[in-house]
Design an enzyme around this catalytic site. Sequence first.
Site, PDB file in Angstrom:
ATOM      1  N   ASP A 288       0.858  -1.079   0.010  1.00  0.00           N
ATOM      2  CA  ASP A 288       0.186   0.077   0.037  1.00  0.00           C
ATOM      3  C   ASP A 288       0.972   1.322   0.159  1.00  0.00           C
ATOM      4  OD1 ASP A 288      -2.288  -1.596   0.002  1.00  0.00           O
ATOM      5  OD2 ASP A 288      -2.448  -1.526   2.235  1.00  0.00           O
TER       6      ASP A 288
ATOM      7  N   ASP B 172      -7.093  -1.462  -4.320  1.00  0.00           N
ATOM      8  CA  ASP B 172      -8.240  -1.196  -3.564  1.00  0.00           C
ATOM      9  C   ASP B 172      -9.170  -0.412  -3.992  1.00  0.00           C
ATOM     10  OD1 ASP B 172      -7.156  -2.937  -1.663  1.00  0.00           O
ATOM     11  OD2 ASP B 172      -5.841  -1.274  -0.631  1.00  0.00           O
TER      12      ASP B 172
END
Length: 213
Positions: free
Chosen positions: A172, A186
């Site tokens: 991330d 995401d």
Amino acid sequence: MAEAERIIDTPDIPDAEGADGAAAQQPAEGTAAPAEASDGEGAAADGTGGGKGKRKILVLFVVSVVAYLLDLISKMIVVAKLEHQAPIEIFGDWLKFDAIRNAGAAFGFGEAFTIIFTFIAAAVIVVIARLARKLYSLPWAIALGLLLGGALGNLTDRIFRAPGVFEGAVVDFIAPAHFAVFNLADSAIVCGGILIVILSFKGLDPDGTVHKD
């Protein structure tokens, strides 16, 4: 006398022929037209419907590949250039690029259930692949393509990244202020999910039909 009979009887001959002809021709025209129309409609349903279905599957495939490649390339750059480095400010404190490894689900939730999330992602991919066979809606194709690309992106991390197969931590890097850190996979999953909710509220099914509750 014979001439008079001929003159009297003559008008009856065309009328009879006309009646017979009309009676003979009318059923032929009436029966032929529906048969042709039904054949035409059947051909349109078989040819055009199948072609539209294939085009929607192609859209799903293209959207999923684009979403997957964007996520994969962005993660490769982040791991090579940003990991173990100071966060990069994009819009001051409002948005930064900050590389982290996430063992949980999207946005860092549920880090203790890495393997479960891995199998959930795999199940989502299987469901989308099965649903694609009955796909005739362009918005649904885009939504499912986003879901598929996002699921594949994070599933790739789960399988190939440390600490091990099916337990890998997802990369991330998008870090908005006062919010969880996430990635492009995401984002694709969330956008696809939102689009599916909207389509469901509007009554549009994946097969292109519209239902009213």
